[in-house]
Design a protein around this motif. Structure first.
Motif, mmCIF file in Angstrom:
data_model
loop_
_atom_site.group_PDB
_atom_site.id
_atom_site.type_symbol
_atom_site.label_atom_id
_atom_site.label_comp_id
_atom_site.label_asym_id
_atom_site.label_seq_id
_atom_site.Cartn_x
_atom_site.Cartn_y
_atom_site.Cartn_z
ATOM 1 N N ILE A 1 35.568 49.591 42.160
ATOM 2 C CA ILE A 1 36.113 49.304 43.496
ATOM 3 C C ILE A 1 35.309 48.191 44.160
ATOM 4 O O ILE A 1 35.875 47.331 44.857
ATOM 5 C CB ILE A 1 36.123 50.588 44.340
ATOM 6 N N ASP A 2 34.003 48.178 43.955
ATOM 7 C CA ASP A 2 33.201 47.070 44.472
ATOM 8 C C ASP A 2 33.684 45.728 43.914
ATOM 9 O O ASP A 2 33.737 44.725 44.630
ATOM 10 C CB ASP A 2 31.727 47.266 44.120
ATOM 11 N N LYS A 3 34.060 45.706 42.644
ATOM 12 C CA LYS A 3 34.532 44.459 42.037
ATOM 13 C C LYS A 3 35.944 44.108 42.517
ATOM 14 O O LYS A 3 36.317 42.928 42.550
ATOM 15 C CB LYS A 3 34.467 44.576 40.517
ATOM 16 N N VAL A 4 36.729 45.121 42.904
ATOM 17 C CA VAL A 4 38.025 44.841 43.545
ATOM 18 C C VAL A 4 37.792 44.152 44.886
ATOM 19 O O VAL A 4 38.456 43.156 45.228
ATOM 20 C CB VAL A 4 38.832 46.142 43.729
ATOM 21 N N LEU A 5 36.851 44.652 45.647
ATOM 22 C CA LEU A 5 36.549 44.071 46.956
ATOM 23 C C LEU A 5 35.971 42.661 46.824
ATOM 24 O O LEU A 5 36.100 41.843 47.743
ATOM 25 C CB LEU A 5 35.561 44.973 47.702
ATOM 26 N N GLN A 6 35.353 42.367 45.681
ATOM 27 C CA GLN A 6 34.839 41.015 45.445
ATOM 28 C C GLN A 6 35.927 40.048 45.002
ATOM 29 O O GLN A 6 35.668 38.854 44.841
ATOM 30 C CB GLN A 6 33.738 41.068 44.387
ATOM 31 N N GLY A 7 37.155 40.555 44.773
ATOM 32 C CA GLY A 7 38.264 39.697 44.364
ATOM 33 C C GLY A 7 38.298 39.385 42.888
ATOM 34 O O GLY A 7 38.966 38.439 42.475
ATOM 35 N N LEU A 8 37.615 40.175 42.063
ATOM 36 C CA LEU A 8 37.546 39.894 40.634
ATOM 37 C C LEU A 8 38.647 40.575 39.839
ATOM 38 O O LEU A 8 39.110 40.043 38.831
ATOM 39 C CB LEU A 8 36.182 40.324 40.087
ATOM 40 N N THR A 9 39.054 41.764 40.253
ATOM 41 C CA THR A 9 40.099 42.520 39.563
ATOM 42 C C THR A 9 40.935 43.234 40.610
ATOM 43 O O THR A 9 40.790 42.986 41.813
ATOM 44 C CB THR A 9 39.466 43.510 38.558
ATOM 45 N N ARG B 1 33.130 50.374 30.987
ATOM 46 C CA ARG B 1 34.535 50.139 30.638
ATOM 47 C C ARG B 1 34.826 48.661 30.847
ATOM 48 O O ARG B 1 34.059 47.948 31.509
ATOM 49 C CB ARG B 1 35.481 50.952 31.523
ATOM 50 N N LEU B 2 35.934 48.202 30.309
ATOM 51 C CA LEU B 2 36.380 46.835 30.531
ATOM 52 C C LEU B 2 37.652 46.840 31.362
ATOM 53 O O LEU B 2 38.561 47.642 31.111
ATOM 54 C CB LEU B 2 36.638 46.125 29.201
ATOM 55 N N VAL B 3 37.721 45.967 32.334
ATOM 56 C CA VAL B 3 38.929 45.795 33.151
ATOM 57 C C VAL B 3 39.330 44.329 33.093
ATOM 58 O O VAL B 3 38.490 43.438 32.948
ATOM 59 C CB VAL B 3 38.697 46.225 34.615
ATOM 60 N N ARG B 4 40.628 44.082 33.196
ATOM 61 C CA ARG B 4 41.121 42.707 33.183
ATOM 62 C C ARG B 4 40.897 42.043 34.538
ATOM 63 O O ARG B 4 41.064 42.673 35.583
ATOM 64 C CB ARG B 4 42.604 42.682 32.825
ATOM 65 N N LYS B 5 40.549 40.769 34.476
ATOM 66 C CA LYS B 5 40.331 40.005 35.702
ATOM 67 C C LYS B 5 41.639 39.349 36.142
ATOM 68 O O LYS B 5 42.413 38.861 35.300
ATOM 69 C CB LYS B 5 39.259 38.938 35.479
ATOM 70 N N VAL B 6 41.873 39.346 37.444
ATOM 71 C CA VAL B 6 43.055 38.671 37.984
ATOM 72 C C VAL B 6 42.940 37.176 37.699
ATOM 73 O O VAL B 6 41.865 36.575 37.869
ATOM 74 C CB VAL B 6 43.176 38.934 39.498
ATOM 75 N N CYS B 7 44.030 36.574 37.236
ATOM 76 C CA CYS B 7 44.023 35.146 36.910
ATOM 77 C C CYS B 7 43.645 34.340 38.152
ATOM 78 O O CYS B 7 44.292 34.472 39.201
ATOM 79 C CB CYS B 7 45.390 34.716 36.386
ATOM 80 N N PRO B 8 42.640 33.495 38.068
ATOM 81 C CA PRO B 8 42.240 32.713 39.240
ATOM 82 C C PRO B 8 43.234 31.630 39.614
ATOM 83 O O PRO B 8 43.176 31.086 40.722
ATOM 84 C CB PRO B 8 40.895 32.106 38.817
ATOM 85 N N HIS B 9 44.178 31.310 38.709
ATOM 86 C CA HIS B 9 45.131 30.232 38.969
ATOM 87 C C HIS B 9 46.385 30.722 39.689
ATOM 88 O O HIS B 9 46.887 30.049 40.592
ATOM 89 C CB HIS B 9 45.510 29.549 37.656
ATOM 90 N N CYS B 10 46.887 31.879 39.281
ATOM 91 C CA CYS B 10 48.139 32.357 39.888
ATOM 92 C C CYS B 10 47.951 33.621 40.722
ATOM 93 O O CYS B 10 48.911 34.123 41.313
ATOM 94 C CB CYS B 10 49.204 32.595 38.817
#
Length: 644
Positions: free
Chosen positions: A625-633, A505-514
Motif C-alpha cells: 500500500i505504501d508503494k501504491v501511495l508512491q504511484g508505483l503500482t 512478492r512481486l507486483v506489476r508496475k503501472v506503465c509510466p507512459h499510459c
C-alpha cells in the motif's frame, strides 16, 4: 622476360593482371559460378581424379616438376615427412596452394567466394555471427540440400552442427583461401536487417509461410502431408518465438493444445501474467514439440512420460540464453511444453530491488554480520533468487569466499563459486553444503531448504562462523519460523543462528507512459486504510486517523490531497497491457531477544507476527500500500499478491 615476370607474380595459383584482379592459372581448379559449383558438388563424378599429391600440384600449375622431384628425393633419404610439408619447408609451395591441391585430389570443388553471390534463402538459414564463428558461407539451397563454402570442409563437428541447425543435408565445398571472410561480410551486408540472422523474420509471416508450405487438412479432404521438424520454416519460427520472448522479457513460454484437432496456443508469461502470442493449426503441433525436443536432446519418440532438459540457445541463434524445458503428457496423447528462460541476468544493486528505507537499512546491517542465517521466503517466481544475488553482490567485494548451490543457476556473478546441484547423482543441497564447509567458505548461499537435513547443516554452518543465505516456500516471515520448527529443527540452535527472515512478492508496475494519475477518492482511501490496519492488527479509530495523517504528510500535495497512479489503456511501451515491469514488496522480520525466546518456546506464527509488528515490522500488504501511495503500482496488484 615475360615468362619470368609471370612466374614472379604467381601467388596461390593466381596470375596478377594489370587491373589488379586475380585469375586462376588453371580455369578448372577454382569455380566462380554458382551453377558450376552446384553441378560439381552434386555430380557423381566430382572434380579431380585419383592421383598423387605431386601429380596434382604439377597438373594445376601449383608446383614445378623439378620441385616435386627434389621433395620426393628428400622424403626417401631422411625421416619420413609428408610431401606437402617438405615443399612448404623448402619454400616451393604456400599453404593455400597445398589446400587447393588436397581439395582437388579429394574431388572437393574449390570456390572463389568473392566471385559468387549466395542466395538469400540460404543466407537466412544461418545467422551471420554463426557463419563467422564457424568460418562458413551458405551459398545455395535446393530442396533438402544446403550448399556451404567452408574454410575446412572436412571439419565434421562444424558440418554436424550446421546440419542440426538447419535440418538440411549439408554439401560442403572448399572456400578459396583468403576469400571467405570478406565474402561473408559482403553477402550478409546486402540483406535487410531482419534477415541478417535466422529467426528474425516476423513470426506471423513465418506462420503464413509454414501454412503455405504444407496444406492443412480439412474434414472433407483426404490425407494431407504432415509438417515435420526438419522444415526450415518451422526451424526459423521456433528461433523467432524464442528471440521474441527474449526481447519482451518473458520468463516462460507455454505451448498447449486442448485436443488433437484443436489449434496450438503459444503464450508468453510477461511480468507474471500469461499473454497470447501465436496460434498454429493442429497439424503443426507434433512437429513443433519434436523440434523443441531435438534442440534439448530429449527423446522425440517418448510421448507417454514427462521429460525435462535444457536448451543452449547460443547453438541456434545469437543470444547466450539457456532455456529449461518440461514436456507434460495430457489427455488424448497430447504433450504440453513449457520453456523457462534462464537469461543469465546480472544481479541488481540491493538499492534497486524495492526495499523501503527502513528495510534497506536493516538488511545492510544484518548482512554486515560475520555469521548467522538469513532466509528469503515466498512462492515460486516471486524474485527470491534475484534478491539473494543482490545481497551477494553487496558482499562480493573480493575479500570473502562465497559458495552457492543452486538449481538452476539463473544469475551468474564473477567472484562467486557457483555450483549446480543434481539430485539424480546424489549431488543434493545437503551434499553441496557438506563440501562447502571443507572448502574454507565465508559466505554460503543454498538455493532452497527442502528438508530437515539441509536445514540442520545450514544452522550448524551459521553457528560455526559462516554467513548463510537460503530460501523457503512459505507465505510469510513468521510462518517460515514455524515451518522450520515443525520439520524438527532444534529450537535453541535455530534461535541462536537466525538473523532475519525476508518475505517478498512481486507486483506489476503501472506503465509510466499510459498510466493515469488521479486524486484518490474517499472510498479508495477507506479501502486502503481498512486493509492497512487489518494487516497491522489495529482496527482502532485512533490508529486510522494517525495513519491517514501520516499518508497526507508523506504523499499528499500542498492541500493534503493524495494522488494515485491508475492502470492506463495500454500503449506500445507496455505492449498494450497497462503494466510495465515488476517490483518487490517485502516484510522483513529481524530476530531480537524477544523473538529468540519465542522460538525456543516454539511459539505460534501468530504470536511471532504480533511481536514483530510491535517491533516496527511492516507486512507485505502494508509495504504494498505504501508503494501504491508512491504511484508505483495499484491496489489491485497489491491485493492479489498479499494476504491480509
Amino acid at each position: 622476360m615475360e615468362a619470368d615476370t609471370l612466374r614472379n607474380e604467381r601467388h596461390s595459383g593466381f596470375i596478377v593482371k594489370q587491373d589488379g584482379m586475380q585469375e586462376s592459372t588453371q580455369g578448372g581448379v577454382v569455380l566462380r559460378s554458382l551453377d558450376e559449383v552446384w553441378q560439381a558438388a552434386t555430380s557423381e563424378h566430382q572434380l579431380g581424379a585419383q592421383c598423387r599429391l605431386g601429380e596434382a600440384l604439377v597438373r594445376h600449375g601449383l608446383s614445378e616438376p623439378s620441385q616435386v622431384e627434389r621433395a620426393l628425393s628428400q622424403q626417401t633419404k631422411g625421416p619420413h615427412k609428408p610431401l606437402g610439408q617438405i615443399l612448404l619447408n623448402n619454400g616451393d609451395l604456400v599453404e593455400a596452394d597445398l589446400q587447393i591441391a588436397l581439395a582437388t585430389m579429394a574431388g572437393m570443388p574449390v570456390v572463389d567466394c568473392l566471385a559468387i553471390q549466395p542466395q538469400d534463402d540460404a543466407l537466412r538459414l544461418i545467422p551471420i555471427n554463426t557463419a563467422q564463428r564457424m568460418r562458413v558461407l551458405p551459398l545455395m539451397r535446393k530442396g533438402s540440400i544446403l550448399l556451404v563454402a567452408m574454410a575446412d570442409p572436412w571439419h565434421r563437428g562444424v558440418t554436424d552442427e550446421l546440419s542440426f541447425l538447419t535440418n538440411l543435408r549439408l554439401v560442403p565445398v572448399m572456400a578459396l583461401p583468403g576469400t571467405l571472410g570478406q565474402a561473408t561480410l559482403n553477402a550478409y551486408e546486402g540483406l535487410d536487417g531482419r534477415l541478417k540472422q535466422a529467426g528474425s523474420s516476423d513470426v506471423h509471416e513465418l506462420a503464413a509461410v509454414l501454412e503455405g508450405e504444407v496444406p492443412v487438412a480439412r474434414p472433407s479432404d483426404g490425407p494431407s502431408e504432415v509438417i515435420t521438424e526438419s522444415s526450415s520454416t518451422l526451424v526459423r519460427l521456433v528461433n523467432t518465438m524464442i528471440e521474441d520472448a527474449i526481447k519482451r522479457n518473458a520468463s516462460d513460454i507455454h505451448i498447449e493444445a486442448m485436443s488433437p484437432h484443436s489449434k496450438v496456443f503459444i503464450r508468453f508469461r510477461i511480468d507474471g501474467a500469461l499473454v497470447p502470442y501465436l496460434e498454429l493449426p493442429s497439424p503443426y503441433r507434433a512437429a513443433l514439440v519434436a523440434r523443441l525436443k531435438i534442440m534439448s536432446d530429449l527423446d522425440i519418440a517418448e510421448r507417454r512420460k514427462p521429460q525435462d532438459g535444457k536448451i543452449d540457445f547460443s547453438r541456434f541463434g545469437d543470444h547466450a540464453v539457456e532455456l529449461r524445458i518440461v514436456t507434460v503428457p495430457t489427455t488424448h496423447g497430447i504433450e504440453d511444453v513449457v520453456l523457462r528462460l534462464l537469461s543469465g541476468a546480472k544481479p541488481l544493486p540491493i538499492e534497486q530491488i524495492g526495499l523501503n528505507e527502513r528495510n534497506l537499512r536493516a538488511m545492510k546491517e544484518i548482512i554486515a554480520k560475520p555469521y548467522g542465517l538469513v532466509l528469503i521466503c515466498g512462492p515460486t517466481g516471486c524474485g527470491k533468487t534475484t534478491t539473494l544475488h543482490s545481497v551477494l553482490r553487496e558482499l562480493n567485494q573480493g575479500d570473502r569466499k562465497i559458495w552457492t548451490a543452486e538449481d538452476p543457476i539463473e544469475i551468474s556473478q564473477p567472484g562467486l563459486c557457483q555450483v549446480q546441484v543434481n539430485a539424480r547423482i546424489g549431488w543434493t543441497f545437503a551434499a553441496a553444503m557438506r563440501t562447502f564447509l571443507r572448502a574454507d567458505p565465508d559466505v554460503i548461499m543454498i538455493g532452497e531448504m527442502r528438508d530437515q537435513e539441509t536445514a540442520n547443516i545450514a544452522i550448524e554452518a551459521s553457528l560455526t562462523g559462516h554467513l548463510v543465505f537460503s530460501t523457503l516456500h512459505t507465505n510469510s516471515a513468521a510462518e517460515s519460523i514455524a515451518r522450520l520448527l515443525e520439520i524438527g529443527l532444534d529450537p535453541f540452535n535455530f534461535s541462536d543462528s537466525l538473523l532475519a527472515v525476508l518475505a517478498q512478492r512481486l507486483v506489476r508496475k503501472v506503465c509510466p507512459h499510459c498510466g493515469q494519475m488521479g486524486v484518490a477518492t474517499q472510498s479508495e482511501l477507506d479501502c486502503m486504510l481498512h486493509d492497512y490496519l487489518l494487516s497491522a492488527r489495529d482496527n482502532t479509530a485512533n490508529g486510522r486517523d494517525m495513519v491517514l495523517a501520516e499518508w497526507r504528510r508523506r504523499y499528499g500535495d500542498g492541500d493534503g490531497r493524495i494522488h494515485l497512479h491508475h492502470r492506463g489503456p495500454g500503449c506500445e511501451a507496455c505492449n498494450h497491457h497497462g503494466y510495465k515491469g515488476r517490483m518487490g514488496i517485502h516484510e522483513l522480520l529481524v530476530v531480537d531477544d524477544v523473538i529468540r525466546q519465542q522460538i525456543r518456546h516454539r511459539a505460534s506464527a501468530a504470536d511471532i507476527l504480533t511481536t514483530s509488528l510491535q517491533g516496527g515490522m511492516r507486512t507485505l500488504r502494508q509495504d504494498g500500500i505504501d508503494k501504491v501511495l508512491q504511484g508505483l503500482t495499484d491496489l489491485n496488484e497489491v491485493m492479489a499478491a498479499s494476504n491480509a
